[in-house]
Motif scaffolding. Sequence first.
Motif, PDB file in Angstrom:
ATOM      1  N   ARG A  71       0.854  -1.192   0.000  1.00 29.42           N
ATOM      2  CA  ARG A  71       0.000   0.000   0.000  1.00 29.42           C
ATOM      3  C   ARG A  71       0.889   1.240   0.000  1.00 29.42           C
ATOM      4  O   ARG A  71       2.086   1.190   0.344  1.00 29.42           O
ATOM      5  CB  ARG A  71      -0.935   0.019   1.206  1.00 29.42           C
ATOM      6  CG  ARG A  71      -0.254   0.192   2.555  1.00 29.42           C
ATOM      7  CD  ARG A  71      -1.270   0.485   3.650  1.00 29.42           C
ATOM      8  NE  ARG A  71      -2.208  -0.609   3.834  1.00 29.42           N
ATOM      9  CZ  ARG A  71      -3.517  -0.523   3.618  1.00 29.42           C
ATOM     10  NH1 ARG A  71      -4.035   0.605   3.205  1.00 29.42           N
ATOM     11  NH2 ARG A  71      -4.311  -1.548   3.820  1.00 29.42           N
ATOM     12  N   ASN A  87      -7.057   0.981  -6.688  1.00 30.62           N
ATOM     13  CA  ASN A  87      -6.175   0.497  -5.631  1.00 30.62           C
ATOM     14  C   ASN A  87      -4.995   1.460  -5.502  1.00 30.62           C
ATOM     15  O   ASN A  87      -5.072   2.604  -5.960  1.00 30.62           O
ATOM     16  CB  ASN A  87      -5.735  -0.941  -5.900  1.00 30.62           C
ATOM     17  CG  ASN A  87      -5.015  -1.100  -7.234  1.00 30.62           C
ATOM     18  OD1 ASN A  87      -4.535  -0.130  -7.827  1.00 30.62           O
ATOM     19  ND2 ASN A  87      -4.938  -2.323  -7.722  1.00 30.62           N
ATOM     20  N   GLY A 178      -1.185  -5.661  -8.674  1.00 34.02           N
ATOM     21  CA  GLY A 178      -1.722  -4.486  -8.015  1.00 34.02           C
ATOM     22  C   GLY A 178      -1.331  -4.390  -6.552  1.00 34.02           C
ATOM     23  O   GLY A 178      -1.364  -5.392  -5.819  1.00 34.02           O
ATOM     24  N   ASN A 180      -2.672  -3.682  -3.414  1.00 37.28           N
ATOM     25  CA  ASN A 180      -4.098  -3.736  -3.084  1.00 37.28           C
ATOM     26  C   ASN A 180      -4.351  -3.713  -1.581  1.00 37.28           C
ATOM     27  O   ASN A 180      -5.432  -4.072  -1.132  1.00 37.28           O
ATOM     28  CB  ASN A 180      -4.684  -5.022  -3.693  1.00 37.28           C
ATOM     29  CG  ASN A 180      -6.145  -4.895  -4.010  1.00 37.28           C
ATOM     30  OD1 ASN A 180      -6.605  -3.817  -4.364  1.00 37.28           O
ATOM     31  ND2 ASN A 180      -6.880  -5.977  -3.864  1.00 37.28           N
ATOM     32  N   ASP A 355     -13.848  -7.575  -7.469  1.00 36.86           N
ATOM     33  CA  ASP A 355     -13.312  -6.448  -6.718  1.00 36.86           C
ATOM     34  C   ASP A 355     -13.971  -6.452  -5.335  1.00 36.86           C
ATOM     35  O   ASP A 355     -14.579  -7.436  -4.931  1.00 36.86           O
ATOM     36  CB  ASP A 355     -13.528  -5.128  -7.469  1.00 36.86           C
ATOM     37  CG  ASP A 355     -15.011  -4.804  -7.694  1.00 36.86           C
ATOM     38  OD1 ASP A 355     -15.862  -5.423  -7.036  1.00 36.86           O
ATOM     39  OD2 ASP A 355     -15.306  -3.929  -8.522  1.00 36.86           O
ATOM     40  N   THR A 415     -11.843  -1.203  -4.418  1.00 38.19           N
ATOM     41  CA  THR A 415     -11.158  -2.379  -4.957  1.00 38.19           C
ATOM     42  C   THR A 415      -9.898  -2.700  -4.152  1.00 38.19           C
ATOM     43  O   THR A 415      -8.975  -3.303  -4.667  1.00 38.19           O
ATOM     44  CB  THR A 415     -10.764  -2.141  -6.424  1.00 38.19           C
ATOM     45  OG1 THR A 415      -9.853  -1.033  -6.481  1.00 38.19           O
ATOM     46  CG2 THR A 415     -11.964  -1.838  -7.283  1.00 38.19           C
ATOM     47  N   ARG A 416      -9.868  -2.285  -2.890  1.00 40.84           N
ATOM     48  CA  ARG A 416      -8.645  -2.437  -2.104  1.00 40.84           C
ATOM     49  C   ARG A 416      -8.989  -2.850  -0.680  1.00 40.84           C
ATOM     50  O   ARG A 416     -10.093  -2.624  -0.185  1.00 40.84           O
ATOM     51  CB  ARG A 416      -7.880  -1.102  -2.076  1.00 40.84           C
ATOM     52  CG  ARG A 416      -8.723   0.034  -1.508  1.00 40.84           C
ATOM     53  CD  ARG A 416      -8.091   1.404  -1.702  1.00 40.84           C
ATOM     54  NE  ARG A 416      -8.954   2.476  -1.191  1.00 40.84           N
ATOM     55  CZ  ARG A 416      -9.877   3.093  -1.915  1.00 40.84           C
ATOM     56  NH1 ARG A 416     -10.072   2.746  -3.172  1.00 40.84           N
ATOM     57  NH2 ARG A 416     -10.621   4.053  -1.385  1.00 40.84           N
ATOM     58  N   SER A 736      -9.313 -10.244  -5.900  1.00 43.63           N
ATOM     59  CA  SER A 736      -9.166  -9.726  -4.542  1.00 43.63           C
ATOM     60  C   SER A 736      -9.088 -10.821  -3.495  1.00 43.63           C
ATOM     61  O   SER A 736      -8.349 -10.714  -2.527  1.00 43.63           O
ATOM     62  CB  SER A 736     -10.325  -8.776  -4.213  1.00 43.63           C
ATOM     63  OG  SER A 736     -10.274  -7.639  -5.028  1.00 43.63           O
TER      64      SER A 736
END
Length: 793
Positions: A71, A87, A178, A180, A355, A415-416, A736
């Motif tokens: 992150r 994300n 990603g 995420n 997601d 989406t995170r 996810s």
Amino acid sequence: MHDFKQAVKATGYIHRPLPLDNDRSFEKQQLEKEVIASRRRLTNSFENWQHRGRGEIKKTEETVTLLSAARYDTWPEGAAEDGDYINFGEVGAYLPIQKEDWTEFTQIKLDVSADCLNAVNPNITITLENDGEIKIPDIYNREGTHVINLEGQEQHTYVLDISNLPRDVVTGIRIFSGANGSYMNLKGRLSYTISKLFLEKNLHSTSAKGWQVPSKEIIFSHIGYHPDYSKTAIINHEDFTATTFELKRADQVVFQAEIQKASTANGTFGLLDFSAITEPGSYYLQIDDIKTPDFQIGKVSTLKFDSIWKSLNFIFCERCGCPVHGIHGTCHEDLTVEYKGSLVSFNGGWHDAGDLSQQLVQTAEVTSSLFETAETVKDQPDLYLRLIEEGEWGIDFILKTRLDEGYRVTSAGITRWTDNRIGTMDDAVPRIHNSPYDNFLITGLLAKIIKSLPQDYAMKAQLMQVVKEDYHYALAGFQKTGFKHEPIFWEHTYNTSKSTFLATMAWTAALMYQLTEEEDYREQMTEWFDGLLSCQEQAGLELSDGTLLNGMFYRDETHKVFQHFNHQAREHLYALAFEEVLAASPKREKGDEWLIQANNYADYLDYLGQFTDPYPMYASGIYHEDEWQDKESFYKQHLLVDDEAETSYQEQLKQGIKVGEGLYIKRFPVWFSFRGNNGILLSMGKSAAVMGRILDRRTLLDKAHQQLQWMVGKNPFGQSMIYGEGYNYPQQYSVSSGEITGEMPVGMQTFGNEDQPYWPQFNNATYKEVWVGVAGKWLSLVADLIKSENKGD
């Protein structure tokens, strides 16, 4: 069956996820069956790869490693400031390619290992770029992208079938992942190492487009067949010299018949018809030395028993705000929105899809399906109680998102995995609306639940209070705004037409009348149902063969645009309106007239059942060539479309079947960015089941069963679209949370403007994105088929 029951019991009856069964997966068979004729390295050295996005890449001659934090405290460059549907960015490696022709190669093979820390579902994504006659990615950035959910962090070999992709002028390939978020906001790291990257020619490449059966295969229903309905399987008749087939049980021939030749608009096929066999049991089909795996003939409760548990497992694993063992911890506690000076929390219910977005209406519909299914399995206490328990998780979310006088917290684009700390940069702000339509729909869903509950159910009185209040708020809002609907296209009811609005109101009022016997509800029901029937084709449209087609609904009473669905699908609300209005009108003041119109609608469903023969999939509906000219309707139905959409609409229609002057049947919907038809065909299957049950029409009940068969094997690719159910199920876009037993995707798509099935291994959104709404519709259709079966008993 016994082993599966033990597996369910071992999870505490789905209080932990069911284990994955990869042995029958598409990817496992892909590796086992491959016949490699040639191969070459994609690149002689990984030193040629370029870094893209966040983090960094490390290169050697033999490997490239993607490295990133999980992150960041800023959004990626170019992202929306509010963080909606994004994300923290991506870390990627890009290889520019000098316009190479890869047509001779059919697959990419690579080894991947990971050393991630606290990552939820380690995965990488591959995007292929082609600059030939057909561009990849396409204008909606859907084609050419595939997510690989890693099978653990140790090194594994993965294969990606590119045989169905345009690849005549390849200009680049990108591998990325990603950022995420991380598990419970613990410090997280992404680390993926790619090696042994090859282009290969596999002589066993799979078909991914068209109606024809793969070579030397028998296409059948993996979830079996009901004794009372049709039982067929499909082959490519040119592949076999034999003229007969055998149905076997315990290696004994129990039925033998000629292979029929079936010629339809979709091609010429061999048809194996064993409808005469009704004895329950385990069987398989055989032609020469080709035979199917085992399948069952049996009652709905037998055939669908496993799938109910697996659907429940998928829904449970998508819980938001609740730790799910092995997938994620408590999540999204920082989804809050200010309302009248206070903060309202929005975590709960179930994540919408692959997601992590959240939709109140989606959760409400799934909740209703859980209770509806529970009502049909009361003879199985473990399953009944577990369905009720999961349904109560949904009710809790519906209640906690109610505000004042019809206002609700409705959705959040996310989406995170957020940090669960209110006030930090990664918070998502949910939306608040006061939508009369949503209020009517959710009230109807709750009223349907109340109707199914036993008298001593603990919350029944409180739920009755809620539906009375919410119906009042819906009515008050409707009296102010009429059929005007909330113009926010991320809401799941954005495409609602006037006729769907009327069907929903009539259905809800009918349920409220049955619960209360208060005359106001019945009067409103009658007014709105009559309004709905004014949106139905009554006189009939003349077709090219001289017949009249009626019974279908238009979007409103002007009869300019037919009602059809391309993503969000609520076709079943028309059937539910017929069912509950007729049930609420025992004196049948207009009963004869309403029954005629119900049968007309049933006739239309019967009509749509023929256009994909010999496959069971419902055609999406009838279209008029000028519908695109109604701009308000067009852009209400189709989201995020490009400038070419109006022209593309006309091109897509021409790929359908012309049935009258300006009239076309489309097997698949007209659609653009949002593709996949499982929700559509399950909604239509629900309509068929309801109308078949209340009108005692056997062909509709048969067709309702067959929509489930299409999803589990009886399609041109012989693949199951439910992970862990049947055979030959592929990885889906579950980026996810990772692969989940029972997961179901948005559904089969088409390529470009074509009107034939397209199902590549590539698993990008939306077509292969897992979607709890599909699981809810599966459960609802299964429940209705059990009701029909019990009615017959």
